[in-house]
Motif scaffolding. Structure first.
Motif, PDB file in Angstrom:
ATOM      1  N   MET A   1     -13.304   9.783  11.061  1.00 38.05           N
ATOM      2  CA  MET A   1     -12.257   9.496  12.041  1.00 38.05           C
ATOM      3  C   MET A   1     -11.040  10.393  11.877  1.00 38.05           C
ATOM      4  N   LEU A   2     -10.663  10.666  10.623  1.00 40.26           N
ATOM      5  CA  LEU A   2      -9.398  11.366  10.372  1.00 40.26           C
ATOM      6  C   LEU A   2      -9.575  12.768   9.799  1.00 40.26           C
ATOM      7  N   GLY A   3     -10.771  13.083   9.349  1.00 42.58           N
ATOM      8  CA  GLY A   3     -11.002  14.413   8.801  1.00 42.58           C
ATOM      9  C   GLY A   3     -10.402  14.615   7.427  1.00 42.58           C
ATOM     10  N   VAL A   4     -10.186  13.540   6.688  1.00 42.34           N
ATOM     11  CA  VAL A   4      -9.592  13.655   5.353  1.00 42.34           C
ATOM     12  C   VAL A   4     -10.499  12.948   4.351  1.00 42.34           C
ATOM     13  N   THR A   5     -10.668  13.574   3.187  1.00 38.02           N
ATOM     14  CA  THR A   5     -11.487  12.988   2.128  1.00 38.02           C
ATOM     15  C   THR A   5     -10.653  12.003   1.324  1.00 38.02           C
ATOM     16  N   SER A   6     -11.230  10.859   1.016  1.00 34.28           N
ATOM     17  CA  SER A   6     -10.505   9.837   0.261  1.00 34.28           C
ATOM     18  C   SER A   6     -11.424   9.190  -0.760  1.00 34.28           C
ATOM     19  N   ARG A   7     -10.826   8.513  -1.707  1.00 31.76           N
ATOM     20  CA  ARG A   7     -11.574   7.672  -2.650  1.00 31.76           C
ATOM     21  C   ARG A   7     -11.169   6.236  -2.383  1.00 31.76           C
ATOM     22  N   VAL A   8     -12.131   5.404  -2.075  1.00 33.21           N
ATOM     23  CA  VAL A   8     -11.840   4.002  -1.763  1.00 33.21           C
ATOM     24  C   VAL A   8     -12.120   3.140  -2.982  1.00 33.21           C
ATOM     25  N   LYS A   9     -11.143   2.346  -3.343  1.00 30.43           N
ATOM     26  CA  LYS A   9     -11.284   1.420  -4.467  1.00 30.43           C
ATOM     27  C   LYS A   9     -11.169   0.000  -3.929  1.00 30.43           C
ATOM     28  N   LEU A  10     -12.243  -0.779  -4.054  1.00 33.39           N
ATOM     29  CA  LEU A  10     -12.229  -2.167  -3.604  1.00 33.39           C
ATOM     30  C   LEU A  10     -11.632  -3.044  -4.694  1.00 33.39           C
ATOM     31  N   VAL A  11     -10.710  -3.906  -4.303  1.00 30.96           N
ATOM     32  CA  VAL A  11     -10.022  -4.752  -5.276  1.00 30.96           C
ATOM     33  C   VAL A  11     -10.177  -6.222  -4.889  1.00 30.96           C
ATOM     34  N   GLU A  12      -9.922  -7.080  -5.841  1.00 29.70           N
ATOM     35  CA  GLU A  12     -10.079  -8.518  -5.620  1.00 29.70           C
ATOM     36  C   GLU A  12      -9.080  -9.035  -4.582  1.00 29.70           C
ATOM     37  N   PRO A  13      -9.404 -10.136  -3.928  1.00 28.21           N
ATOM     38  CA  PRO A  13      -8.473 -10.736  -2.960  1.00 28.21           C
ATOM     39  C   PRO A  13      -7.132 -11.073  -3.613  1.00 28.21           C
ATOM     40  N   LYS A  14      -6.057 -10.828  -2.858  1.00 22.77           N
ATOM     41  CA  LYS A  14      -4.681 -11.186  -3.239  1.00 22.77           C
ATOM     42  C   LYS A  14      -4.140 -10.383  -4.418  1.00 22.77           C
ATOM     43  N   THR A  15      -4.748  -9.217  -4.712  1.00 24.17           N
ATOM     44  CA  THR A  15      -4.229  -8.404  -5.821  1.00 24.17           C
ATOM     45  C   THR A  15      -3.256  -7.333  -5.339  1.00 24.17           C
ATOM     46  N   ILE A  16      -3.286  -7.011  -4.059  1.00 22.38           N
ATOM     47  CA  ILE A  16      -2.299  -6.079  -3.516  1.00 22.38           C
ATOM     48  C   ILE A  16      -1.041  -6.870  -3.205  1.00 22.38           C
ATOM     49  N   GLN A  17       0.094  -6.372  -3.664  1.00 26.04           N
ATOM     50  CA  GLN A  17       1.348  -7.111  -3.545  1.00 26.04           C
ATOM     51  C   GLN A  17       1.670  -7.431  -2.097  1.00 26.04           C
ATOM     52  N   ARG A  18       2.047  -8.670  -1.852  1.00 27.24           N
ATOM     53  CA  ARG A  18       2.418  -9.126  -0.518  1.00 27.24           C
ATOM     54  C   ARG A  18       3.904  -8.912  -0.291  1.00 27.24           C
ATOM     55  N   SER A  19       4.274  -8.831   0.978  1.00 22.28           N
ATOM     56  CA  SER A  19       5.685  -8.659   1.333  1.00 22.28           C
ATOM     57  C   SER A  19       6.057  -9.669   2.384  1.00 22.28           C
ATOM     58  N   GLU A  20       7.260 -10.228   2.261  1.00 29.41           N
ATOM     59  CA  GLU A  20       7.768 -11.141   3.283  1.00 29.41           C
ATOM     60  C   GLU A  20       8.616 -10.388   4.293  1.00 29.41           C
ATOM     61  N   GLY A  21       8.808  -9.098   4.057  1.00 25.02           N
ATOM     62  CA  GLY A  21       9.488  -8.234   5.014  1.00 25.02           C
ATOM     63  C   GLY A  21       8.524  -7.149   5.433  1.00 25.02           C
ATOM     64  N   LYS A  22       8.972  -5.915   5.416  1.00 19.59           N
ATOM     65  CA  LYS A  22       8.089  -4.806   5.767  1.00 19.59           C
ATOM     66  C   LYS A  22       7.112  -4.549   4.617  1.00 19.59           C
ATOM     67  N   ALA A  23       5.844  -4.425   4.955  1.00 21.73           N
ATOM     68  CA  ALA A  23       4.832  -4.184   3.928  1.00 21.73           C
ATOM     69  C   ALA A  23       4.914  -2.747   3.415  1.00 21.73           C
ATOM     70  N   THR A  24       4.742  -2.595   2.092  1.00 18.41           N
ATOM     71  CA  THR A  24       4.659  -1.259   1.505  1.00 18.41           C
ATOM     72  C   THR A  24       3.223  -0.789   1.603  1.00 18.41           C
ATOM     73  N   ARG A  25       3.000   0.278   2.344  1.00 18.96           N
ATOM     74  CA  ARG A  25       1.649   0.759   2.595  1.00 18.96           C
ATOM     75  C   ARG A  25       1.329   2.050   1.844  1.00 18.96           C
ATOM     76  N   VAL A  26       2.322   2.800   1.446  1.00 22.82           N
ATOM     77  CA  VAL A  26       2.086   4.137   0.882  1.00 22.82           C
ATOM     78  C   VAL A  26       2.864   4.307  -0.425  1.00 22.82           C
ATOM     79  N   ILE A  27       2.186   4.824  -1.441  1.00 23.66           N
ATOM     80  CA  ILE A  27       2.842   5.298  -2.661  1.00 23.66           C
ATOM     81  C   ILE A  27       2.495   6.767  -2.794  1.00 23.66           C
ATOM     82  N   ASP A  28       3.500   7.614  -2.699  1.00 28.21           N
ATOM     83  CA  ASP A  28       3.285   9.056  -2.760  1.00 28.21           C
ATOM     84  C   ASP A  28       3.785   9.564  -4.113  1.00 28.21           C
TER      85      ASP A  28
END
Length: 434
Positions: free
Chosen positions: A402-429
């Motif tokens: 779809m995007l033409g970019v190579t990535s590595r996908v890591k599947l993680v357990e439910p509820k392990t990605i930090q939740r946000s009550e405001g704007k969600a943090t989607r990117v760490i560069d």
């Protein structure tokens, strides 16, 4: 149903005549009262009297968030402080906060536009509005609150946080309209499920979600899990707060921007030239009725397109397409432009994957890398390793195709990605980019 039918249905010629009149008045005021604009207009070789048509708007200089920070705190105010009755500010997480001031007239305008916004979404006087936007320096909570009261609805000023209590309040108080970020809406659904609460047993029928980009796929997910109609709202504190534009429940096809108060343009973020109707670019907004801090051609950095085609709801104001990201949060990976919302659209369409993800960008041996952390549901996570490996490879292929970019996908357990009550943090560069 409309809140202010006269202005919401103005014919295009009448609307543009009103815009020009208000633009000319605003320019005269900022030229007289704001040294920054007087200098900027002089450098551009244009005076307020030179603006004789809306097309002349393109001759005016832009205003940026950095200009606002450089003028911190009150340098761009066009009204004296004794006339300012409210001050809001951004979080300032990437520098000094941007400060905005409101006169009493500004508050009245904002309140009216938020009431318009609620009606555009299908809300009415008999609704109970559960307002989970944050109160305080952030404009979201108070903007929605005042608009709900102007409409005559009952408003619950619950703000963000304390999610279990929020669910209890929605049950007990009979909330019918929910306002919050789309990511927090899904968090509410998650918590409700863990508490054994079924949203089908609640009275919610409308959700007004904004403050972060979200996809059509995410809309479908929210509507299914919360059993309501999910609608997009747009606003930003620099321009007014929430209620700058709102998707109507009739068409659910673009957000009506209130053109009697704001003039929108779409520009190419690289050339800064205005692009044709329907072409994606960066949204630029000029405020034409604000008194406290009017802004000329403010670069929002939000990516969208605009259409002036008639809407089924009867409103004549232009519509903005769903925001697809920001020109300044776009990730460039090995020359490929990627927005988090594009990754989200791929993930939401894959069975067994939760709509919670994190993009980690890094640089190894002078090459950019993209790692995508994705939550999977509990049933799938308990499957055999080879099943999870196959899913990871499938997602990697989808992203590549779809995007033409190579990535590595890591599947993680439910509820392990930090939740946000405001704007969600989607990117760490993590790249050290100069």
């Amino acid at each position: 149903m409309m809140f202010n039918e006269e202005f919401e249905t103005l014919p295009r010629p009448a609307l543009e005549a009103l815009q020009l009149k208000r633009l000319q008045s605003m320019l005269a005021r900022v030229y007289a009262n704001v040294p920054f604009y007087r200098t900027a207009l002089d450098r551009a070789g244009i005076r307020p009297d030179d603006v004789r048509s809306l097309h002349d708007l393109q001759r005016l200089p832009f205003t940026t968030k950095q200009n606002m920070r450089d003028s911190y705190p009150y340098g761009l105010f066009a009204a004296p402080l004794e006339e300012i009755v409210r001050i809001h500010a951004s979080s300032g997480t990437t520098g000094k906060p941007t400060v905005v001031g409101y006169t009493q007239k500004d508050i009245e305008t904002w309140t009216e536009l938020m009431a318009r916004t609620f009606v555009t979404a299908g809300a009415h006087k008999g609704d109970i509005i559960h307002n989970a936007y944050g109160y305080g320096l952030f404009t979201g909570g108070l903007g929605a609150h005042y608009g709900a009261e102007r409409l005559g609805a009952s408003v619950i000023p619950i703000s963000g946080g304390n999610t279990k209590r929020q669910i209890m309040i929605m049950q007990d108080f009979g909330s019918t309209v929910l306002t919050c970020t789309p990511s927090y809406a899904l968090f509410l659904a998650e918590e409700a499920k863990s508490e054994g609460v079924d949203f089908r047993n609640l009275k919610l029928r409308i959700g007004i979600f904004g403050a972060e980009p979200w996809s059509e796929a995410m809309r479908a997910e929210i509507e299914e899990k919360l059993n309501l109609t999910a609608l997009d709202i747009y606003g930003l504190s620099e321009i007014m707060g929430p209620g700058v534009a709102q998707e109507c429940y009739v068409a659910k096809s673009g957000l009506h921007i209130w053109e009697d108060h704001f003039i929108p343009e779409i520009i190419d973020p690289e050339t800064c030239e205005v692009v044709p109707e329907g072409v994606k670019g960066e949204l630029v907004i000029t405020t034409i009725t604000k008194q406290g801090i009017p802004l000329v051609r403010y670069r929002t950095r939000d990516i969208t397109s605009i259409t002036y085609e008639p809407c089924a709801c009867g409103r004549t104001h232009a519509r903005l397409a769903r925001l697809s990201g920001r020109s300044d949060d776009m990730i460039i990976i090995r020359g490929v432009n990627v927005f988090p919302s594009q990754i989200e659209s791929i993930l939401v369409g894959i069975e067994g994957v939760e709509p919670h993800y994190l993009l980690i960008v890094d640089r190894q041996d002078n090459l950019d890398t993209l790692e995508v952390h994705v939550e999977v549901d509990e049933r799938l996570f308990s499957d055999e390793i080879k099943v999870l490996q196959a899913l990871s490879r499938s997602i990697e292929k989808e992203i590549k195709d779809m995007l033409g970019v190579t990535s590595r996908v890591k599947l993680v357990e439910p509820k392990t990605i930090q939740r946000s009550e405001g704007k969600a943090t989607r990117v760490i560069d993590n790249r050290k980019l100069v």
